[in-house]
Design an enzyme around this catalytic site. Structure first.
Site, PDB file in Angstrom:
ATOM      1  N   ASP A  69     -18.078  38.416 -20.136  1.00  0.00           N
ATOM      2  CA  ASP A  69     -16.996  37.487 -20.445  1.00  0.00           C
ATOM      3  C   ASP A  69     -15.677  38.235 -20.326  1.00  0.00           C
ATOM      4  O   ASP A  69     -15.581  39.202 -19.574  1.00  0.00           O
ATOM      5  CB  ASP A  69     -17.207  36.912 -21.849  1.00  0.00           C
ATOM      6  CG  ASP A  69     -16.704  35.481 -21.991  1.00  0.00           C
ATOM      7  OD1 ASP A  69     -15.480  35.271 -21.897  1.00  0.00           O
ATOM      8  OD2 ASP A  69     -17.534  34.574 -22.196  1.00  0.00           O
TER       9      ASP A  69
ATOM     10  N   ASP B  18     -15.807  47.667 -18.561  1.00  0.00           N
ATOM     11  CA  ASP B  18     -14.849  46.675 -18.091  1.00  0.00           C
ATOM     12  C   ASP B  18     -14.917  46.640 -16.571  1.00  0.00           C
ATOM     13  O   ASP B  18     -14.347  47.496 -15.892  1.00  0.00           O
ATOM     14  CB  ASP B  18     -13.441  47.047 -18.576  1.00  0.00           C
ATOM     15  CG  ASP B  18     -12.366  46.090 -18.087  1.00  0.00           C
ATOM     16  OD1 ASP B  18     -12.681  45.190 -17.280  1.00  0.00           O
ATOM     17  OD2 ASP B  18     -11.203  46.251 -18.503  1.00  0.00           O
TER      18      ASP B  18
ATOM     19  N   HIS C 198     -11.292  34.387 -24.816  1.00  0.00           N
ATOM     20  CA  HIS C 198     -12.527  33.629 -24.618  1.00  0.00           C
ATOM     21  C   HIS C 198     -13.758  34.421 -25.051  1.00  0.00           C
ATOM     22  O   HIS C 198     -14.637  33.916 -25.768  1.00  0.00           O
ATOM     23  CB  HIS C 198     -12.622  33.240 -23.138  1.00  0.00           C
ATOM     24  CG  HIS C 198     -13.740  32.313 -22.795  1.00  0.00           C
ATOM     25  ND1 HIS C 198     -15.001  32.758 -22.484  1.00  0.00           N
ATOM     26  CD2 HIS C 198     -13.775  30.965 -22.676  1.00  0.00           C
ATOM     27  CE1 HIS C 198     -15.773  31.717 -22.194  1.00  0.00           C
ATOM     28  NE2 HIS C 198     -15.047  30.611 -22.296  1.00  0.00           N
TER      29      HIS C 198
ATOM     30  N   ASN D 218     -21.215  37.663 -45.511  1.00  0.00           N
ATOM     31  CA  ASN D 218     -20.472  38.863 -45.915  1.00  0.00           C
ATOM     32  C   ASN D 218     -19.128  38.517 -46.541  1.00  0.00           C
ATOM     33  O   ASN D 218     -18.223  39.349 -46.599  1.00  0.00           O
ATOM     34  CB  ASN D 218     -20.253  39.787 -44.709  1.00  0.00           C
ATOM     35  CG  ASN D 218     -19.380  39.163 -43.637  1.00  0.00           C
ATOM     36  OD1 ASN D 218     -19.133  37.955 -43.651  1.00  0.00           O
ATOM     37  ND2 ASN D 218     -18.894  39.971 -42.705  1.00  0.00           N
TER      38      ASN D 218
ATOM     39  N   ALA E 134     -25.647  28.533 -13.709  1.00  0.00           N
ATOM     40  CA  ALA E 134     -26.403  27.585 -14.527  1.00  0.00           C
ATOM     41  C   ALA E 134     -27.495  26.871 -13.738  1.00  0.00           C
ATOM     42  O   ALA E 134     -28.547  26.541 -14.287  1.00  0.00           O
ATOM     43  CB  ALA E 134     -25.452  26.564 -15.150  1.00  0.00           C
TER      44      ALA E 134
ATOM     45  N   SER F 270     -18.778  26.626 -22.574  1.00  0.00           N
ATOM     46  CA  SER F 270     -18.750  28.064 -22.874  1.00  0.00           C
ATOM     47  C   SER F 270     -19.064  28.327 -24.335  1.00  0.00           C
ATOM     48  O   SER F 270     -19.605  29.383 -24.687  1.00  0.00           O
ATOM     49  CB  SER F 270     -17.371  28.647 -22.549  1.00  0.00           C
ATOM     50  OG  SER F 270     -17.183  28.784 -21.176  1.00  0.00           O
TER      51      SER F 270
END
Length: 548
Positions: A172, A213, A227, A241, A329, A392
């Protein structure tokens, strides 16, 4: 060759981390001094302990000041250390454990009584009330909203909360790696020595000790768009927590691979490299909340390689409100995920554009909550006010559920996981014009149900069996009508159980001509129950909510 001492150091840290849970106070630890050290300073006040022990004074220079409270009266030297600025990390715990002055050092864990009727677990995360996707009581601010239009996570957490041995990869825009909600959760490549400028593990990536990256060709997959941080938090925020949000999985490791740049786009080559990197590093689940329309043999090969290595691949259907087969997908074996609103209808449109909507088509697997999904901020550790909408956001709910299913049984294959999620999804919960009986191109097999997936018994429940029953009204506090499809099977018994498996009612049925009964449930206490219709070799189940 890597120095043996360094290998032992990383192995020790890894072992310590594996022994820790994630449900602990972020800046507190419990420690017991050795008897020898305690005898040497026993005449000192508790407030003077740190300055009386040179090792602790030195550690204080590194990790900051701590307030010390003795936890036992008398001569038992057990204390709580509460740090002013520092947070509990692997490095801090390792340093204190290695100081030679303690018998043991451990996190200050959190505990609580369990939620409603002892049949669900409502976490104490301060913003959990905003997470309608996990627990929808009908009060969410974005209308329309329908109670129980969620994935039943509070019931699911009673069954499974995750495993630190499961790795979920997220390709992402990166992630805010230092966010306290992800403390202890970011995957670390222990085969790599940080900062030495050498490719220690021989995978062509130098100093890739915390992922990579691919957009900027460096070892810092920090989010510069937002995102990826939102998506990562949906999967794996530390739960219970007292802080922010709860992720679907509370213990899995999160492998951060940046394949989207600050302008919200990425080359397929970045994604291909990211997928292959993740497979090489032993990832178990891949979340791909991204897609394109141009065909790519290279991308298809990378997906096929992941699946052949038993990696579960979850991808978003995309948001163009059409039936275009976006990739990845639409590739075989992928779990393709559409999005729903807080009322269980397909997201059409999303809040940010009147022309948007959850894509649909012949390749859709399931649908999951995806609109108005609150999550972590990529540029703040204290802001919890941002929300996103899209397929997403739906996909990581499925990725998190996949990791929980692997925590239950790590021998499950991608095909197994996909079948379980599809077979236990809730059918006909949305718009009747789209969410038709059985699989349809808008909802696939239905909206996912985490609890049903985690109690799934493939020997006793098939997809047809699971959806053979209808209960109305539901929720209820009195009489209900229970209907079933006699073409699926003729049930012989009806059983009601609590979510902990306690049987509260069992009835023998002898109603062959009929396909419904009326049942008075006013004697049941408020809570969530599972109703089962059974005959030898077949079983249908549905959830029932009873209110006071």
């Amino acid at each position: 060759m890597r120095p043996l001492l360094f290998i032992l150091f990383w192995a020790s840290v890894n072992l310590l981390l594996a022994q820790e849970g994630n449900n602990y106070a972020p800046n507190r630890m419990i420690a017991r001094l050795t008897d020898e050290v305690y005898q040497s300073i026993s005449h000192r006040a508790v407030s003077q302990i740190i300055e009386s022990i040179p090792q602790l004074e030195a550690l204080g220079q590194i990790y900051g000041k701590a307030e010390v409270v003795q936890l036992s009266p008398g001569n038992i030297p057990i204390y709580c250390f509460e740090f002013e600025d520092a947070r509990i990390t692997e490095g801090l715990m390792y340093a204190y454990r290695s100081s030679g002055v303690f018998n043991y050092v451990e996190c200050d864990y959190l505990g609580s009584v369990q939620g409603i009727g002892n049949d669900s677990l409502i976490p104490n995360d301060s913003k959990f009330n905003l997470q309608w996707s996990l627990y929808n009581d009908g009060s969410f601010w974005a209308a329309p909203v329908v109670a129980d239009a969620d994935i039943d996570m509070t019931e699911a957490w009673i069954v499974e909360q995750g495993d630190t041995n499961i790795i979920v990869g997220i390709i992402d825009s990166g992630c805010k790696l230092d966010h306290p909600e992800l403390n202890g959760r970011i995957w670390v490549n222990y085969q790599e020595i940080p900062g030495n400028g050498i490719d220690d593990d021989g995978n062509t990536y130098v100093d890739d000790w915390r992922g990579w990256d691919f957009a900027n060709t460096d070892n810092n997959p920090t989010d510069d768009f937002g995102h990826g941080t939102n998506v990562t938090g949906i999967i794996g925020c530390n739960g219970n927590n007292s802080l922010g949000f709860a992720g679907v999985d509370w213990h899995c490791k999160l492998m951060i691979l940046k394949g989207i740049n600050s302008s919200n786009w990425g080359y397929y080559s970045w994604w291909i490299a990211g997928i292959n990197y993740a497979v090489d590093k032993g990832v178990n689940v891949l979340n791909l909340s991204l897609g394109g329309t141009d065909p790519s043999q290279g991308l298809q090969d990378a997906i096929a390689n992941a699946l052949s290595n038993n990696v579960i691949v979850v991808a978003s259907m995309m948001n163009a409100n059409n039936d275009v087969p976006y990739i990845p997908a639409s590739y075989p074996g992928v779990i393709a995920v559409g999005a729903t609103d807080p009322d269980d209808t397909r997201s059409n449109p999303f809040f940010w554009s009147g022309t948007s909507g959850s894509c649909y088509g012949s390749h859709i697997s399931v649908i999951a909550p995806g609109n108005y999904i609150y999550g972590l901020s990529y540029n703040s550790n204290t802001s919890y006010n941002s929300y996103w909408g899209g397929t997403s956001q739906a996909a990581p709910h499925v990725a998190g559920l996949s990791s929980l299913l692997l925590s239950q049984d790590p021998d499950r294959t991608p095909a197994d996981i996909k079948a379980i999620i599809q077979n236990t999804s809730e059918d006909q919960v949305g718009d009747q014009a789209e969410d038709t009986p059985g699989w349809d191109p808008y909802y696939g097999y239905g909206r996912i149900n985490a609890y049903a997936a985690l109690i799934y018994d493939p020997a006793g429940i098939s997809k047809t069996d699971y959806n053979t029953m209808r209960i109305s009204p539901n929720p209820t506090n009195g009489e209900v009508k229970i209907q079933w499809d006699t073409f699926a099977f003729i049930p012989e018994t009806l059983t009601i159980q609590s979510l902990l498996g306690n049987e509260v009612m069992k009835i023998k049925l002898n109603l062959v001509p009929e396909k419904y009964i009326y049942l008075n449930l006013s004697a049941l206490v408020g809570g969530v129950y599972i109703i089962s219709l059974e005959k030898p070799g077949k079983r249908g189940i549905q959830k029932l909510v009873v209110y006071e």
